[in-house]
Design an enzyme around this catalytic site. Sequence first.
Site, PDB file in Angstrom:
ATOM      1  N   SER A  24       0.824  -1.337  -0.113  1.00 34.17           N
ATOM      2  CA  SER A  24      -0.075  -0.181   0.026  1.00 34.17           C
ATOM      3  C   SER A  24       0.955   1.386   0.106  1.00 34.17           C
ATOM      4  O   SER A  24       0.506   2.130  -0.795  1.00 34.17           O
ATOM      5  CB  SER A  24      -0.838   0.061   1.228  1.00 34.17           C
ATOM      6  N   GLY A  95      -5.906  -3.642  -7.822  1.00 34.52           N
ATOM      7  CA  GLY A  95      -7.225  -3.102  -7.307  1.00 34.52           C
ATOM      8  C   GLY A  95      -6.691  -1.500  -6.966  1.00 34.52           C
ATOM      9  O   GLY A  95      -7.254  -0.380  -7.335  1.00 34.52           O
ATOM     10  N   ARG A 123     -13.510  -6.600 -10.870  1.00 38.03           N
ATOM     11  CA  ARG A 123     -13.805  -6.032  -9.640  1.00 38.03           C
ATOM     12  C   ARG A 123     -14.715  -4.851  -9.772  1.00 38.03           C
ATOM     13  O   ARG A 123     -14.561  -4.095 -10.536  1.00 38.03           O
ATOM     14  CB  ARG A 123     -12.515  -5.887  -8.997  1.00 38.03           C
ATOM     15  N   ASP A 321      -6.842  -7.924   4.250  1.00 34.33           N
ATOM     16  CA  ASP A 321      -6.020  -8.835   3.486  1.00 34.33           C
ATOM     17  C   ASP A 321      -5.624 -10.487   4.296  1.00 34.33           C
ATOM     18  O   ASP A 321      -5.001 -11.121   3.518  1.00 34.33           O
ATOM     19  CB  ASP A 321      -4.993  -8.316   2.955  1.00 34.33           C
ATOM     20  N   LYS A 348     -12.688  -9.141  -3.414  1.00 34.59           N
ATOM     21  CA  LYS A 348     -11.056  -8.712  -3.656  1.00 34.59           C
ATOM     22  C   LYS A 348     -10.516  -9.731  -5.026  1.00 34.59           C
ATOM     23  O   LYS A 348     -11.511  -9.779  -5.922  1.00 34.59           O
ATOM     24  CB  LYS A 348     -10.639  -9.456  -2.335  1.00 34.59           C
TER      25      LYS A 348
HETATM   26  C1  S3P Z   1      -5.669  -1.294   0.119  1.00 34.11           C
HETATM   27  C2  S3P Z   1      -6.965  -1.290   0.586  1.00 34.11           C
HETATM   28  C3  S3P Z   1      -7.672  -2.516   0.886  1.00 34.11           C
HETATM   29  C4  S3P Z   1      -6.647  -3.750   0.635  1.00 34.11           C
HETATM   30  C5  S3P Z   1      -5.932  -3.481  -0.534  1.00 34.11           C
HETATM   31  C6  S3P Z   1      -4.824  -2.363  -0.331  1.00 34.11           C
HETATM   32  C7  S3P Z   1      -4.934  -0.199  -0.076  1.00 34.11           C
HETATM   33  O1  S3P Z   1      -8.843  -2.493  -0.150  1.00 34.11           O
HETATM   34  O2  S3P Z   1      -7.531  -4.812   0.578  1.00 34.11           O
HETATM   35  O3  S3P Z   1      -5.167  -4.788  -0.709  1.00 34.11           O
HETATM   36  O4  S3P Z   1      -3.662  -0.082  -0.321  1.00 34.11           O
HETATM   37  O5  S3P Z   1      -5.434   1.063   0.006  1.00 34.11           O
HETATM   38  P1  S3P Z   1      -9.973  -1.580   0.073  1.00 34.11           P
HETATM   39  O6  S3P Z   1      -9.748  -0.421   0.120  1.00 34.11           O
HETATM   40  O7  S3P Z   1     -10.905  -2.210  -1.039  1.00 34.11           O
HETATM   41  O8  S3P Z   1     -10.724  -2.210   1.503  1.00 34.11           O
END
Ligand code: S3P
Length: 438
Positions: A24, A95, A123, A321, A348
């Site tokens: 992240s 994502g 997604r 996660d 996910k």
């Molecule tokens: C993330 C947020 C999470 C997580 C993803 C990384 C991020 O998703 O599942 O692997 O870096 O902002 P969501 O924002 O959909 O909860």
Amino acid sequence: MSQPLSAVPTRALAGTIRVPGDKSISHRALILGALATGRTRITGLLEAEDVLATAKAVVALGAQIRHVDGGVEVTGQGVGGLRAPMEDLDFGNSGTGSRLMLGVVAGHDMEARFTGDASLCRRPMARVLRPLQRMGLAIDDDARTTLPLTVRGTPDLVPIVYASPVASAQVKSAVLLAGLHAPGRTTVIEPLASRDHTERMLTHFGAEISVKDEDDGRRAVTVRGDAELGGTSIAIPGDPSSAAFAIAAGLICEGSDIVLDCVLMNPTRAGFIETVREMGGDVELLDLRLQGGEPAADLRVRAGALRGVDVPASRAPSMIDEYPVLAVLAAFADGETRLRGLAELRVKESDRLAATAAGLLACGVETSIEGDDLILVGKGSVPGGGVVETHMDHRIAMAFLTLGLGAEQPVAVDDVGMIATSFPAFVPLMTKLGAQFR
Ligand code: S3P
């Protein structure tokens, strides 16, 4: 072509490893580096496929990235200074990359086509498109809510107050990144606090951010627009979501005693360790410190008996996660475990709720799904012996390879190719601790 792999029951993991940089934070360091004026120096960047897709996208938009001694340097173009891409922006499996970059493109006078792999193209994108459209983003086809999508941004974005129906750091971040380009203040109110790396890093780059916590758990985050970001230095600690696999292996492989160096200990990511401790797991925090504006620690993990646990839905954002590997861990505990409120797992990289339950059943664990809860019965040991379908999902692959290390019989997963999206060194690092795969 799929690449199957089996994990072989292993005893007594030992030694010290450093898991790669947080995914992240790595995405955000590249994106904010591209929106800053001047140079940003990043150490500890995760060089895995998801993050490399974001790197490619910011380069296509006019930022420069190069490797320098021991790190990566991004030369940014300033807020609003990126240029239209000559090619599709292909985010592969990511994502995070795609949703955050929708927020960035929203504030620029440009058209861009966003695409990704088969998993990403399934997604939901409406969760970010809805607020971004309110701010002024246009979509070629309003009816589309999945990639591929062509969008048109505008330098005249409107600041908004957005109450998000989901606790999602990706939604929050997309809106805040767009808000950098809008005049006035943009606020996102989330039902529960999600990971806060965007807020922390925006502050580090010089943006004005304010955060307000309500008594009912809601959190409001506000960014002041027409912002100017200045290039800076960022040192990225290890990814706790990757560390979770090694932690779980260390807890379930009898006689293990391992150390994981420099793991991110941000409270909005701490749900897994909190839960492991409730289960009686021996995880010791050594040398808690600040690294690059984020808390980090070395973790010592020793194997031992675990008990089943009831995890409230309110903890989900802080360990979203980690549920597949937490469920694996619970299979080795004594007694029932109930993981509540997992609706978000269905959207996910795969439907992780279904994939986790099916994988546990294939390994001989009594498992059921009730509504959005996952329930399983641990008996202290796990038969294993199954073949687990990963559904193109890196975390399902790593969770069930971890299960195989502690089980009575080897466990095979149908494909490990996707592991490269987040943790390319998973097999070599686990092997360094004594794990066996074939
Ligand atoms: C993330 C947020 C999470 C997580 C993803 C990384 C991020 O998703 O599942 O692997 O870096 O902002 P969501 O924002 O959909 O909860």
